[in-house]
Every structure is written in structure tokens, then in C-alpha cells.
Design an enzyme around this catalytic site. Structure first.
Site, PDB file in Angstrom:
ATOM      1  N   TYR A   1     -78.078 -22.089  32.323  1.00  0.00           N
ATOM      2  CA  TYR A   1     -77.208 -21.317  31.431  1.00  0.00           C
ATOM      3  C   TYR A   1     -75.796 -21.197  32.011  1.00  0.00           C
ATOM      4  O   TYR A   1     -74.811 -21.443  31.306  1.00  0.00           O
ATOM      5  CB  TYR A   1     -77.804 -19.924  31.214  1.00  0.00           C
ATOM      6  CG  TYR A   1     -76.974 -19.041  30.319  1.00  0.00           C
ATOM      7  CD1 TYR A   1     -76.974 -19.217  28.935  1.00  0.00           C
ATOM      8  CD2 TYR A   1     -76.192 -18.019  30.847  1.00  0.00           C
ATOM      9  CE1 TYR A   1     -76.214 -18.404  28.109  1.00  0.00           C
ATOM     10  CE2 TYR A   1     -75.430 -17.198  30.036  1.00  0.00           C
ATOM     11  CZ  TYR A   1     -75.448 -17.393  28.668  1.00  0.00           C
ATOM     12  OH  TYR A   1     -74.685 -16.588  27.859  1.00  0.00           O
TER      13      TYR A   1
ATOM     14  N   VAL B   1     -77.307 -27.310  15.745  1.00  0.00           N
ATOM     15  CA  VAL B   1     -75.985 -27.571  16.338  1.00  0.00           C
ATOM     16  C   VAL B   1     -75.973 -28.757  17.275  1.00  0.00           C
ATOM     17  O   VAL B   1     -74.895 -29.198  17.704  1.00  0.00           O
ATOM     18  CB  VAL B   1     -75.442 -26.321  17.068  1.00  0.00           C
ATOM     19  CG1 VAL B   1     -75.230 -25.170  16.099  1.00  0.00           C
ATOM     20  CG2 VAL B   1     -76.346 -25.905  18.228  1.00  0.00           C
TER      21      VAL B   1
ATOM     22  N   ILE C   1     -73.846  -7.118  27.420  1.00  0.00           N
ATOM     23  CA  ILE C   1     -73.679  -6.587  26.071  1.00  0.00           C
ATOM     24  C   ILE C   1     -75.053  -6.200  25.526  1.00  0.00           C
ATOM     25  O   ILE C   1     -76.032  -6.930  25.708  1.00  0.00           O
ATOM     26  CB  ILE C   1     -73.018  -7.613  25.137  1.00  0.00           C
ATOM     27  CG1 ILE C   1     -71.692  -8.106  25.743  1.00  0.00           C
ATOM     28  CG2 ILE C   1     -72.793  -7.020  23.759  1.00  0.00           C
ATOM     29  CD1 ILE C   1     -70.636  -7.037  25.920  1.00  0.00           C
TER      30      ILE C   1
END
Length: 272
Positions: free
Chosen positions: A177, A88, A210
Site C-alpha cells: 500500500y 479501474v 481518517i
């Protein structure tokens, strides 16, 4: 449906929303060989969307596509999942994936910029290599994906980016991050403004805690798990299925007047 009991319990039941308007459409999902990307691909294909799953590991992506297609074969008129390789950080590889989608399915309706990395380093220890890699994958990867998608999308199409609650909540050791995800959130707004001229909607999802491989460390560290349960008003971790639901909504006609937003899927943790 009853609520789970006990610390760390997670609701993994699949979402039941159907979205019949998805049938016959085409989606590109980056980072789809595992984790949330694989869940996104499965959920879309189950609703009749043809999916090009792209990942830096072509072998793993091919295995995932084969596994998903076998699972989907029991459904009525599912979409097809095909594999592609992508780095990417390279704009031309996004375009190559777009061309693969057009060649295979003739259209691109949805593009999900899911690929990302999750480095750890205290602020004083972040190296040039780490910050460059994080921004390149997490931010440039989103930009290049949106550019490739926009070149081939028709009005009414939609892009979904993956941000994080870390875009607004500082976490020790995650400076690179957090910075990258704050950039994704703001880039999403910029893309929404400019691509709105083409009738393309752009939104992002901001997950919290999550239950995925990326956050396995939380469940493996009792202190970290207790902290997560304390700061989440719902006092449990989220499941991948609970991120899939908002993703489907943002792509659907139900969200046709929603663009430039970041939907937090965090059990309310951004408020405490």
C-alpha cells in the site's frame, strides 16, 4: 466551534464553503459507492455539480446514487448523481465512464481518482498477486483515469488523486500500500507537468488517520487508537468532512494556480 474532548473524538460537522462557480459543472468520482467517494459525490452535488459516481459494484453504486439524490432533493438546485460501473484496472472502462458523463451532461470538468484497496501483509509475505493487484488498482487506476479525463477536458479543468501520508511514512504490514501511494504522489507531479500544457491542473490529497470504514481497525484496537492519538499533533482522528474540504478547494477557482501538489490532511502527523 468548540473542539471535541476525549480520546478518539472526531469533528463530523459539514464544511460550509459554497463555491458558486461549481454550479452546472460535471465531475467523475471513482470508488463512489461508499466511504470517501460517496462523501465526495454528495459534497459536489450539493454545490450544483452533476456527478457520475463509478464503482466496481454497480448495484451498490446505484443504491448510493439513489440515496444521495433523495437527500439532495431538499436543497436548492443541487446537481444530479448518476451511477456507472468501472473496473479501474481497465483503461477502456474509464473511457466508457467518460463517454457516459459526456452523453448525460455534455462536459467533464473534474475527475477524482478515489478508488483504491488497502491490503495488509508483512514485507516477506507479500505475494505477487497482492502487489500486482495493489499497483494495478491504486496506481494504474489513477493513470487510466487521468488519461480518460484529459482526452475530454477543457482548459481550467482539474483532476484530484488520492494519495496518503503512507506515501512518505512507512507502516509495518503495509509495504504494498505504501509503495502504491508513493507512486501516486509522484505520478501526480508528472501528470501536472504534462497536462499543464492543456491547462489542466492535477493535485492529490494525502489523508492520515481518517474515521472511515478503511480505518475502522484503528478505533477497534485500543493500542492502535492510542498510538494514532499520540502521533497526531491534534490528538484526534480526522473526519471524512475534513478531507472533503481540501478536495473542494483543489477543484475550485481558489486553487486555479495550484498544481502538482499533495495536500496532507493528517492533523500534522507527517511532522512527528
Amino acid at each position: 466551534m468548540s473542539e471535541p474532548t476525549g480520546p478518539g473524538r472526531v469533528l463530523h460537522e459539514p464544511m460550509t464553503a459554497v463555491y458558486p462557480e461549481f454550479a452546472g459543472k460535471t465531475a467523475v468520482v471513482t470508488g463512489a459507492a461508499r466511504g470517501m467517494g460517496a462523501r465526495f459525490a454528495a459534497a459536489l452535488a450539493a454545490r450544483g455539480v452533476n456527478v457520475v459516481g463509478a464503482d466496481i459494484s454497480e448495484e451498490q453504486m446505484q443504491a448510493t446514487a439513489a440515496e444521495l439524490n433523495e437527500e439532495l432533493s431538499t436543497l436548492d438546485k443541487p446537481g444530479q448523481v448518476v451511477a456507472a460501473r468501472i473496473d479501474v484496472t481497465k483503461p477502456d472502462e474509464h473511457e466508457a465512464v467518460a463517454q457516459a458523463a459526456l452523453t448525460q451532461f455534455g462536459r467533464i470538468d473534474f475527475w477524482i481518482n478515489n478508488a483504491g484497496i488497502f491490503p495488509f501483509a508483512l514485507a516477506e509475505e507479500i505475494t505477487p498477486e497482492q502487489i500486482n493487484a495493489t499497483l494495478s488498482v491504486n496506481v494504474e487506476g489513477v493513470l487510466y483515469g487521468a488519461q480518460a479525463a484529459a482526452r475530454h477536458m477543457e482548459p481550467g479543468s482539474a483532476i484530484v488523486n488520492m494519495s496518503s501520508v503512507s506515501a512518505i511514512r512507512v507502516r509495518r504490514g503495509r509495504g504494498a500500500y505504501c509503495t502504491s501511494k508513493a507512486a501516486v504522489a509522484h505520478l501526480t507531479e508528472s501528470l501536472a507537468v504534462e497536462l499543464g500544457d492543456k491547462g489542466i491542473r492535477v493535485n492529490s490529497i494525502a489523508p492520515g488517520y481518517i474515521d472511515t470504514e478503511m480505518t475502522r481497525w484503528v478505533k477497534e484496537d485500543p493500542q492502535a487508537l492510542q498510538h494514532a492519538l499520540d502521533v497526531v499533533p491534534l490528538h484526534r482522528l480526522g473526519s471524512p468532512e475534513e478531507v472533503v474540504g481540501p478536495m473542494l478547494f483543489l477543484l475550485s477557482d481558489s486553487a486555479r494556480y495550484v498544481t502538482g501538489h499533495s495536500i496532507a490532511v493528517d492533523g500534522g502527523s507527517r511532522h512527528v
